[in-house]
Design an enzyme around this catalytic site. Structure first.
Site, PDB file in Angstrom:
ATOM      1  CG  HIS A 323      -2.099  -0.955   0.999  1.00 33.75           C
ATOM      2  ND1 HIS A 323      -2.175  -2.173   1.632  1.00 33.75           N
ATOM      3  CD2 HIS A 323      -3.195  -0.871   0.206  1.00 33.75           C
ATOM      4  CE1 HIS A 323      -3.284  -2.796   1.245  1.00 33.75           C
ATOM      5  NE2 HIS A 323      -3.921  -2.027   0.380  1.00 33.75           N
ATOM      6  CG  ASP A 471      -8.522  -0.815  -4.170  1.00 38.84           C
ATOM      7  OD1 ASP A 471      -7.288  -0.698  -4.262  1.00 38.84           O
ATOM      8  OD2 ASP A 471      -9.150  -0.705  -3.093  1.00 38.84           O
TER       9      ASP A 471
END
Ligand code: CMP
Ligand code: MG
Ligand code: ZN
Length: 622
Positions: A323, A471
């Site tokens: 991330h 995503d």
């Protein structure tokens, strides 16, 4: 100080003569008109009269003027060039006003002097008027049985030439620049355009009715339309030259990678390397420019650069293996693919596109490298702040909007209050919908909506689903990319597992580095999460974009032809619109590789067990 440009410095007919004067206060000065205007009671200059609504721009014919009668010198003498109180750009009146101003500017340039600011403001207005041309929905032929979707704004978009292709870094030489200009102009060569396209252009850019029968000798009329479009391109180009000197510079290696930005399996790792660790800065800038957002929402180039740099820093704060800024750039690029390659961008307003791109860029901002479950179980401050609900997602949004409160980062400073509210609501909805705990509900809702006879798909829900799918899209990309992402994510999960062990917490799923079946987990993730998501997303896109596609077939299409597959439904003209789905083949390939890997892993485990515990006991009946 007011700078003046005199005619000999800047000859409009001479392509070799670049505009050399800078506007007051630097090239971005056109963006500095109003710091944050109070919300206007009515549409103001430079805005549309309705956001996302259907608007037809036609030259007003009620003035008793004929198309071929330019304004007289007397009329031009009386013209006041102020730009504060002009009509909204998508109103009929705006066309006349813009034309009159262009005439005036041309005359003044030929005569001698004109203030740069006046030139800029008026060119900007004229460019916006040209950009605000919509197609009248009532002229769209639909198949009678085809369900009616949204009251549609048909704004067939064409992405801008990337600024790195226009500015000096990659192509400093004049020949290349002129070749590019020729490319743009060749698109409006009258003879190369099919009759239906010609009809659309004629009905949109002139007062000619679309339904009127065209005679063969009417070609010259189209020529004049082509000239009008050329003039529009020309005006836009002058405006860009006036304002482009402050645009960010792109290193050559970055430019090389960004040339493949439209591809499904774009290599964001290569961009990371080429940009020396700043993929968001370049990709974010390039995207917002290509969709015309910098221009449309008067974003100052330096403000955008600041904002993107702060976002990039926030993604690097915790040094997460997965991330991080690369993941944000990857998701933003995938969203771009969905917008431009499926034609989704034609269904959305400028503001919706702006919000979607920014939501993708900020969607995991300041991610801690740990999951929501970890925040809740460890009782983190963030979990406390957001009451255990969508802990990370709430933080990503809140922290990003906090950044925007600093003027130097505020890319939204020239939005009206209404635009700001709509933008903010959209970004909040989209980023909150990336919370995986909402996944099944989100899919179920969209799936059941699409089974209705005449579903009405909410724009916010649609873009939220698109962002969510992007995503989780890496298992649907080329194997080398997907494999790298998976390894990074598992690294991050295992680091969380290490923390959980330290804190005496139970391991979260996939976080125990000694007991995680990687290949099996990926097969499960593909089968139960990614594949169904991509299917629903594609169904939704085909449903909402079908009517746009069928109408453009009878007029014109800016959706690239190679992005469309059509399946003929019998001998009738009734064809079902299909988007290109490069993810289907990737998912199949990746699953196959993981299955082979799972078999091999199982064999290795069995061997290891045998080495440790001896051969498995034989069955009594053997
Ligand atoms: P995030 O990017 O915040 O939102 C989507 C989530 O999906 C992501 O975090 C991960 O938690 C999860 N995810 C993405 N890829 C995988 C994968 N290959 N295997 C398991 N979970 C994944
Ligand atoms: Mg997230
Ligand atoms: Zn994410």
């Amino acid at each position: 100080m007011r700078r003046q440009i005199s005619a000999p410095d800047y000859n409009l007919e001479d392509k070799n003569n670049e505009l050399v004067a800078s506007p007051p206060g630097g090239a971005g000065a056109a963006h500095e008109e109003a710091p944050r205007p109070p919300p206007p009671p009515a549409p103001r200059n430079g805005t549309s009269s309705k956001q996302g609504g259907l608007t037809i721009v036609r030259r007003s014919s009620s003035r008793g003027k004929t198309e071929s009668s330019p304004p007289t010198d007397e009329q031009l003498d009386q013209l006041d060039l102020e730009t504060e109180h002009l009509p909204a750009v998508d109103t009929p009146d705006a066309c006349d006003k813009a034309a009159l101003r262009l005439r005036y500017l041309l005359r003044q340039l030929n005569r001698g002097e004109i203030a740069v600011e006046t030139l800029q403001n008026n060119l900007q207005y004229a460019a916006k008027v040209l950009e605000a041309v919509y197609i009248d929905e009532t002229k769209i032929t639909r198949h009678a049985e085809q369900p009616r979707v949204q009251p549609t704004t048909l704004h067939m978009r064409r992405l801008r030439t990337p600024c790195w292709a226009r500015c000096s870094v990659e192509k400093p030489n004049e020949a290349k620049r002129l070749a590019d200009e020729d490319d743009e102009l060749s698109e409006v060569q009258p003879d190369a355009v099919p009759p239906e396209v010609r009809e659309w252009l004629a009905s949109t850019f002139t007062r000619q009715l679309a339904t009127a029968k065209r005679k063969s000798d009417e070609k010259p009329k189209f020529r004049s339309v082509a000239h009008a479009i050329r003039a529009g391109i020309f005006v836009d180009r002058i405006y860009r030259r006036v304002t482009s000197t402050a645009l960010m510079q792109f290193p050559q290696d970055v430019v090389r990678v960004l040339k493949t930005l439209d591809e499904w399996s774009f290599d964001v790792f290569a961009l990371h390397e080429a940009s020396l660790g700043s993929p968001i800065k370049y990709l974010g800038y390039d995207l917002l420019n290509r969709y015309g957002m910098i221009h449309k929402f008067k974003v100052q180039p330096t403000t955008l650069e600041n904002f993107l740099s702060r976002i990039e820093e926030g993604y690097c704060k915790f040094h997460n293996p997965y991330h991080n800024n690369l993941h944000a750039a990857d998701v933003a690029q995938t969203v771009h693919y969905m917008l431009c390659q499926t034609g989704l961008m034609n269904w959305l307003s400028d503001l919706e596109i702006f919000a979607t791109l920014v939501a993708a860029i900020v969607h995991d901002f300041e991610h801690t490298g740990t999951t929501n479950n970890f925040h809740v179980m460890s009782g983190s401050d963030t979990a406390l702040l957001y009451n255990d609900r969508a802990v990370l997602e709430n933080h990503h949004i809140s922290a990003a909007f906090r950044l925007l409160r600093d003027e130097e980062n505020n890319i939204l400073q020239n939005l009206s209050r209404d635009e700001f509210r709509e933008f903010r609501t959209l970004v909040i909805d989209m980023v909150l919908a990336t919370d995986m705990s909402f996944h099944f509900q989100q899919l179920k809702n969209m799936r059941s909506l699409l089974t209705l006879a005449e579903p009405s798909v909410d724009k916010s829900k649609a873009v939220s689903l698109v962002l969510h799918c992007c995503d989780i899209s890496h298992p649907a990309k080329r194997w080398d990319l997907h494999h790298r992402w998976t390894m990074s994510l598992l690294d991050e999960f295992f680091l969380q597992g290490d923390k959980e062990r330290e804190l005496g917490l139970p391991f979260s799923p996939l976080c125990d580095r000694n007991n995680t079946l990687v290949a099996e987990s990926q097969i499960g993730f593909i089968d139960f999460i990614v594949e169904p998501s991509m299917t629903v997303c594609a169904d939704m896109l085909e449903y909402i974009l079908g009517p746009l596609h069928s109408s453009t077939k009878t007029s014109t299409s800016t959706v690239k032809q190679d992005s469309i597959n059509e399946e003929s439904a019998g001998a009738e003209t009734n064809t079902k619109f299909k988007i290109k789905k490069p993810w289907v083949a990737c998912l199949m390939d990746n699953k196959k590789i993981w299955k082979e890997q799972a078999t091999k892993d199982a064999e290795d485990r069995a061997k290891l067990e045998e080495e440790e515990n001896g051969p498995p006991p034989t069955q009594p009946d053997e």
